[in-house]
Design a protein around this motif. Sequence first.
Motif, PDB file in Angstrom:
ATOM      1  N   ALA A   1     -15.151   6.785   8.324  1.00 20.21           N
ATOM      2  CA  ALA A   1     -15.514   6.769   9.818  1.00 20.21           C
ATOM      3  C   ALA A   1     -16.346   5.771  10.322  1.00 20.21           C
ATOM      4  N   ALA A   2     -17.582   5.624   9.542  1.00 17.83           N
ATOM      5  CA  ALA A   2     -18.386   4.508  10.127  1.00 17.83           C
ATOM      6  C   ALA A   2     -17.633   2.971   9.881  1.00 17.83           C
ATOM      7  N   LEU A   3     -17.140   2.883   8.913  1.00 21.27           N
ATOM      8  CA  LEU A   3     -16.492   1.595   8.641  1.00 21.27           C
ATOM      9  C   LEU A   3     -15.224   1.278   9.836  1.00 21.27           C
ATOM     10  N   ALA A   4     -14.387   2.206   9.893  1.00 20.54           N
ATOM     11  CA  ALA A   4     -13.411   2.084  10.854  1.00 20.54           C
ATOM     12  C   ALA A   4     -13.819   1.960  12.200  1.00 20.54           C
TER      13      ALA A   4
ATOM     14  N   ALA B   1      -7.190   8.252  13.432  1.00 19.96           N
ATOM     15  CA  ALA B   1      -5.930   8.033  12.756  1.00 19.96           C
ATOM     16  C   ALA B   1      -6.050   6.753  11.724  1.00 19.96           C
ATOM     17  N   LEU B   2      -7.003   5.736  12.307  1.00 22.52           N
ATOM     18  CA  LEU B   2      -7.222   4.747  11.388  1.00 22.52           C
ATOM     19  C   LEU B   2      -8.274   5.011  10.489  1.00 22.52           C
ATOM     20  N   ALA B   3      -9.406   5.750  10.454  1.00 23.00           N
ATOM     21  CA  ALA B   3     -10.112   6.533   9.727  1.00 23.00           C
ATOM     22  C   ALA B   3      -9.740   7.006   8.844  1.00 23.00           C
ATOM     23  N   ARG B   4      -8.558   7.765   9.056  1.00 27.95           N
ATOM     24  CA  ARG B   4      -7.750   8.635   8.186  1.00 27.95           C
ATOM     25  C   ARG B   4      -7.264   7.830   7.014  1.00 27.95           C
ATOM     26  N   ARG B   5      -6.823   6.593   7.411  1.00 28.09           N
ATOM     27  CA  ARG B   5      -6.027   5.820   6.310  1.00 28.09           C
ATOM     28  C   ARG B   5      -7.191   5.361   5.388  1.00 28.09           C
TER      29      ARG B   5
ATOM     30  N   ILE C   1     -15.051  11.098  12.777  1.00 29.43           N
ATOM     31  CA  ILE C   1     -14.901  10.484  14.225  1.00 29.43           C
ATOM     32  C   ILE C   1     -15.420  11.183  15.269  1.00 29.43           C
ATOM     33  N   CYS C   2     -15.023  12.418  15.158  1.00 27.45           N
ATOM     34  CA  CYS C   2     -15.008  13.399  16.556  1.00 27.45           C
ATOM     35  C   CYS C   2     -16.365  14.167  16.657  1.00 27.45           C
TER      36      CYS C   2
ATOM     37  N   THR D   1     -22.801  15.136  16.663  1.00 25.27           N
ATOM     38  CA  THR D   1     -21.833  14.285  17.677  1.00 25.27           C
ATOM     39  C   THR D   1     -20.911  13.255  16.742  1.00 25.27           C
ATOM     40  N   GLY D   2     -20.179  12.821  17.476  1.00 23.32           N
ATOM     41  CA  GLY D   2     -19.070  11.540  16.511  1.00 23.32           C
ATOM     42  C   GLY D   2     -19.725  10.384  16.092  1.00 23.32           C
ATOM     43  N   ALA D   3     -18.700   9.591  15.698  1.00 24.31           N
ATOM     44  CA  ALA D   3     -19.124   8.295  15.245  1.00 24.31           C
ATOM     45  C   ALA D   3     -19.302   7.460  16.569  1.00 24.31           C
ATOM     46  N   THR D   4     -20.283   6.308  16.160  1.00 23.92           N
ATOM     47  CA  THR D   4     -20.711   5.437  17.012  1.00 23.92           C
ATOM     48  C   THR D   4     -20.570   3.757  16.554  1.00 23.92           C
ATOM     49  N   ALA D   5     -20.503   2.888  17.248  1.00 25.60           N
ATOM     50  CA  ALA D   5     -20.766   1.621  17.004  1.00 25.60           C
ATOM     51  C   ALA D   5     -20.830   0.641  18.228  1.00 25.60           C
TER      52      ALA D   5
END
Length: 331
Positions: free
Chosen positions: A111-114, A132-136, A145-146, A320-324
């Motif tokens: 999730a962090a990478l995506a 959906a990208l993190a899922r891959r 992510i959420c 909370t969800g992922a951040t960047a």
Amino acid sequence: MEKTVEARAHANVALVKYFGKRDLALNLPAAPSVSITLSPLNTVTRMSFTDNDSDEIWLGDTLADSKFSTRISNYLYIFRELSGEHRGVRISTQNNFPTAAGLASSASGFAALAKGAARLFGLNLSEAEMSALARRGSGSAARSICDGFVVWHRGEKADGSDSFAQSIAPANHWDVRVLVGVTTTGPKDIGSTFAMERTRLLSPYYQPWIQTTHVNAAEAVDAIEQKDIEKLGEITEYSALAMHGAMMATEPPIVFLKGTTLDVFHLTRQLRKEGIGAYFTCDAGPQPKVLCEAKDVMTVEQRLREFPGILDVIHCSVATGATAHFIDHES
Ligand code: DP6
């Protein structure tokens, strides 16, 4: 000077488990799953472009081995294709909890990478597209992510575009806690990807498991919306035990549960007899996890800490969800 992105994602614990794929390459689940995003367990990943086209992957202070680096490079290819930027990436990633011991490090990691890669490659994505990208990278990463309480939709489409996770309720909706009982800090013998694929192919209980998971996921969403700990807890225990039951029925059997893990399951039953709403779950590893409401957590934590075979307890809240974001290169 190349800009650096810092991404952060929390781990998550599935209350209704993901265990079986309808598409192996795309990590498309055979059924929906329901989770809680968990703090403080997290992965922090820093990323910047290299000045050539090769990637450099660091796990803390250690350069990643070629198997791991290849997995990450293959994954980054998706972002290169989407952005048209075929550049190498330097990545340094750090977990604040034991890797590969059944504590969902692949979920927070991917999730962090995506999230970081989307920022670095300048992709403007919706949360559903991000998930959906993190899922891959790893199925359960879709959920990390959420925010807060999360459902990951099975989806119907072959390309997976409708299989993403989504928040059911934000982290502040309901103060529940998850206590992770650490029984071992070493890596596990087999990975969850391998275990779920064997279960799909070899367990006579696989189809019933998938059927009940559809029903349980819908009921868990209701229980979360209604803040019904008893209903949510019962579904949580059922889902974990049914998943382990399905994998134990393969030949040769897959058994992640250790003595201490099962003893903690019985501890939660005992606590319920005493009027405390504590409920057990466990993933593809030996670490028992106990769900309860904040009002009961001190009692539950104390009982778990003094329990034979428990080395440590990690007290988790809903996150909370992922951040960047971009950071100064020096920081
Ligand atoms: C038992 O997400 O690690 O934790 O998609 O193959 O990377 P891949 O599997 P992964 O599996 C998680 C399985 C589980 C249950 C869950 O988290 O739902």
